[in-house]
Enzyme design. Structure first.
Site, short mmCIF file in Angstrom:
data_model
loop_
_atom_site.label_atom_id
_atom_site.label_comp_id
_atom_site.label_asym_id
_atom_site.label_seq_id
_atom_site.Cartn_x
_atom_site.Cartn_y
_atom_site.Cartn_z
N HIS A 255 3.73 -25.46 -53.84
CA HIS A 255 4.24 -24.16 -53.42
C HIS A 255 5.56 -23.83 -54.11
O HIS A 255 6.27 -24.74 -54.55
CB HIS A 255 4.51 -24.18 -51.90
N CYS B 296 8.00 -26.56 -44.21
CA CYS B 296 6.64 -26.16 -43.81
C CYS B 296 6.32 -26.44 -42.35
O CYS B 296 5.32 -25.94 -41.85
CB CYS B 296 5.59 -26.76 -44.70
#
Ligand code: CIR
Length: 262
Positions: free
Chosen positions: A161, A252
């Site tokens: 990411h 996250c």
């Protein structure tokens, strides 16, 4: 100002998580749960009101709540995660967020993972990863422009990411791995580079809850951690080894949202 942190307990199926750039290793679930509890405690210690959602044992990656929603002061955008296995995780997060924000949605064929979204004031950077596609960026931009956000797509490489490669550690100060994303994409920001032999070290979670300000950070990147402390950042170091084996990191595992005090 109150800062709410939404987290979700670790799934019993974590071992069966998606993996893209790390090799599968056995995960100690009990240890992972204890580490996650310590993470939630660190959020509370930094002044967050922590809202804990129950585990979804059928959904291996559901502890990584960041990927299914992106929360702004005005609205929350429910994403459509790039991994098909993760598309059902959002429903119960949406139910929790609806108490705090109007909800908008990314629709098929768009995909977007919250891990690809870095917000710095009114600038919103979105990583061109394997999880987030052009239809996702276009929808995201269309949803956010009315609120005055500028959405900018950033090229990246070799990691899951955008926030594997760059995160904010203070106002206008980024922590970055320049081999995974171009520093030039973030002109106007000061940057701390990760140590060359700590490539996964760019993911830090900044908490700015009124008077309290600090960064939650894994304790396994000592050289980069020292660079942050030298820069005057208050770092709370935690062990997150088991969630890192699931290609998770500190950003996250929570969704942060500011609530104006009434
Ligand atoms: C996945 O591949 O989707 C999970 N195993 C890890 C997600 C980590 N999320 C994040 O960094 N935002």
């Amino acid at each position: 100002m109150t800062l709410i942190a939404v987290v979700r307990e670790v799934s019993a199926a974590l071992q069966h998580c998606e993996l893209s750039f790390v090799a599968r290793e056995p995960i100690n679930l009990e240890l992972g749960r204890r580490q996650h509890a310590a993470y939630a405690q660190a959020l509370a210690d930094l002044g967050c009101d922590v809202v804990t959602l129950p585990a979804l044992d059928a959904m291996a990656d559901s502890v990584f709540v960041e990927d299914v929603a992106v929360v702004f002061d005005e609205v929350a955008v429910m994403t459509r995660p790039g991994a098909p296995s993760r598309r059902e995780e959002g429903a119960s997060v949406a139910a929790a967020l609806a108490a705090y924000r109007p909800l908008l949605r990314i629709e098929a064929p768009g995909t977007l993972d919250g891990g690809d979204v870095l917000r710095c004031g009114r600038s919103v950077f979105v990583g061109r990863s394997a999880r987030s596609n052009a239809a996702g960026f276009d929808q995201f931009r269309t949803l956010l422009e009315p609120f005055g956000y500028q959405v900018q797509v950033v090229d990246m490489r070799d990691c899951l990411h955008l926030k594997s490669a760059v995160t904010a550690v203070a106002e206008d100060l980024l922590l970055i791995n320049p081999t995974w994303v171009d520093v030039a994409a973030f002109a106007g920001f000061q940057c701390i580079e990760v140590a060359a032999d700590e490539p996964h070290a760019a993911n830090a979670l900044r908490i700015a809850a009124g008077e309290t300000e600090g960064v939650i950070y894994p304790d396994c990147f000592p050289q980069t951690l020292a660079r942050m402390r030298e820069a005057g950042i208050a770092v709370t170091a935690i062990d997150l080894s088991e969630l890192q084996k699931a290609e998770g990191a500190v950003t996250c595992c929570s969704l942060l949202m500011r609530l104006a005090q009434t």
